[in-house]
Design a protein around this motif. Structure first.
Motif, PDB file in Angstrom:
ATOM      1  N   MET A   1      53.301  48.161  34.523  1.00 44.14           N
ATOM      2  CA  MET A   1      52.199  47.243  34.334  1.00 44.14           C
ATOM      3  C   MET A   1      52.384  46.081  35.328  1.00 44.14           C
ATOM      4  O   MET A   1      53.462  45.522  35.432  1.00 44.14           O
ATOM      5  N   ASN A   2      51.307  45.722  36.022  1.00 50.76           N
ATOM      6  CA  ASN A   2      51.406  44.615  36.967  1.00 50.76           C
ATOM      7  C   ASN A   2      51.156  43.276  36.261  1.00 50.76           C
ATOM      8  O   ASN A   2      50.851  43.228  35.064  1.00 50.76           O
ATOM      9  N   LYS A   3      51.268  42.181  37.007  1.00 49.64           N
ATOM     10  CA  LYS A   3      51.150  40.839  36.420  1.00 49.64           C
ATOM     11  C   LYS A   3      49.776  40.604  35.793  1.00 49.64           C
ATOM     12  O   LYS A   3      49.679  40.025  34.704  1.00 49.64           O
ATOM     13  N   ILE A   4      48.722  41.038  36.478  1.00 50.59           N
ATOM     14  CA  ILE A   4      47.368  40.850  35.945  1.00 50.59           C
ATOM     15  C   ILE A   4      47.213  41.597  34.625  1.00 50.59           C
ATOM     16  O   ILE A   4      46.719  41.055  33.645  1.00 50.59           O
ATOM     17  N   GLN A   5      47.645  42.853  34.596  1.00 51.61           N
ATOM     18  CA  GLN A   5      47.559  43.652  33.364  1.00 51.61           C
ATOM     19  C   GLN A   5      48.354  42.999  32.239  1.00 51.61           C
ATOM     20  O   GLN A   5      47.901  42.956  31.096  1.00 51.61           O
ATOM     21  N   THR A   6      49.523  42.473  32.550  1.00 53.48           N
ATOM     22  CA  THR A   6      50.374  41.830  31.545  1.00 53.48           C
ATOM     23  C   THR A   6      49.685  40.601  30.959  1.00 53.48           C
ATOM     24  O   THR A   6      49.703  40.387  29.741  1.00 53.48           O
ATOM     25  N   GLN A   7      49.046  39.783  31.812  1.00 54.91           N
ATOM     26  CA  GLN A   7      48.346  38.594  31.333  1.00 54.91           C
ATOM     27  C   GLN A   7      47.158  38.979  30.449  1.00 54.91           C
ATOM     28  O   GLN A   7      46.923  38.347  29.417  1.00 54.91           O
ATOM     29  N   ASN A  67      43.074  48.188  32.253  1.00 56.21           N
ATOM     30  CA  ASN A  67      42.981  48.644  33.649  1.00 56.21           C
ATOM     31  C   ASN A  67      41.670  48.228  34.294  1.00 56.21           C
ATOM     32  O   ASN A  67      41.661  47.756  35.432  1.00 56.21           O
ATOM     33  N   ALA A  70      41.686  44.515  34.945  1.00 58.81           N
ATOM     34  CA  ALA A  70      42.574  44.188  36.068  1.00 58.81           C
ATOM     35  C   ALA A  70      41.911  44.565  37.394  1.00 58.81           C
ATOM     36  O   ALA A  70      42.002  43.814  38.372  1.00 58.81           O
ATOM     37  N   ASN A  71      41.229  45.705  37.427  1.00 62.37           N
ATOM     38  CA  ASN A  71      40.525  46.112  38.648  1.00 62.37           C
ATOM     39  C   ASN A  71      39.428  45.122  39.005  1.00 62.37           C
ATOM     40  O   ASN A  71      39.237  44.787  40.180  1.00 62.37           O
ATOM     41  N   GLU A  74      41.089  42.069  40.458  1.00 60.31           N
ATOM     42  CA  GLU A  74      41.575  42.350  41.808  1.00 60.31           C
ATOM     43  C   GLU A  74      40.427  42.382  42.819  1.00 60.31           C
ATOM     44  O   GLU A  74      40.555  41.854  43.918  1.00 60.31           O
TER      45      GLU A  74
END
Length: 82
Positions: A1-7, A67, A70-71, A74
């Motif tokens: 999981m990336n930072k954006i997904q985690t937040q 997801n 987050a997309n 991004e």
């Protein structure tokens, strides 16, 4: 999981009780989202990531899962950098 997904997951988890939300789970299908929560979610995304959600961004597919959120972030932040 990336930072954006985690937040995003951390924000959503505050509202979803004991449910361990996965990055590809549809929050609308799970029944956790009503119109008031949808507005809170949009405001969180705008404030947390310093982006503006435009009318054309307000499609269910952009908000269904961690997801997809987050997309969206991004894509919106990539436009800012350009």
């Amino acid at each position: 999981m990336n930072k954006i997904q985690t937040q995003i997951k951390a924000f959503l988890s505050r509202f979803f009780g004991n449910h361990d939300l996965q990055v590809d789970e549809d929050i609308f299908t799970l029944g956790f989202v009503n119109s008031m929560f949808a507005m809170q979610l949009v405001l969180f995304i705008e404030q947390e990531f310093q982006i503006n959600i435009e009318n054309e961004d307000l499609e269910f597919d952009n908000f269904r899962t961690i997801n997809s959120l987050a997309n969206l972030v991004e894509r919106k932040t990539a436009k800012i950098v350009l």
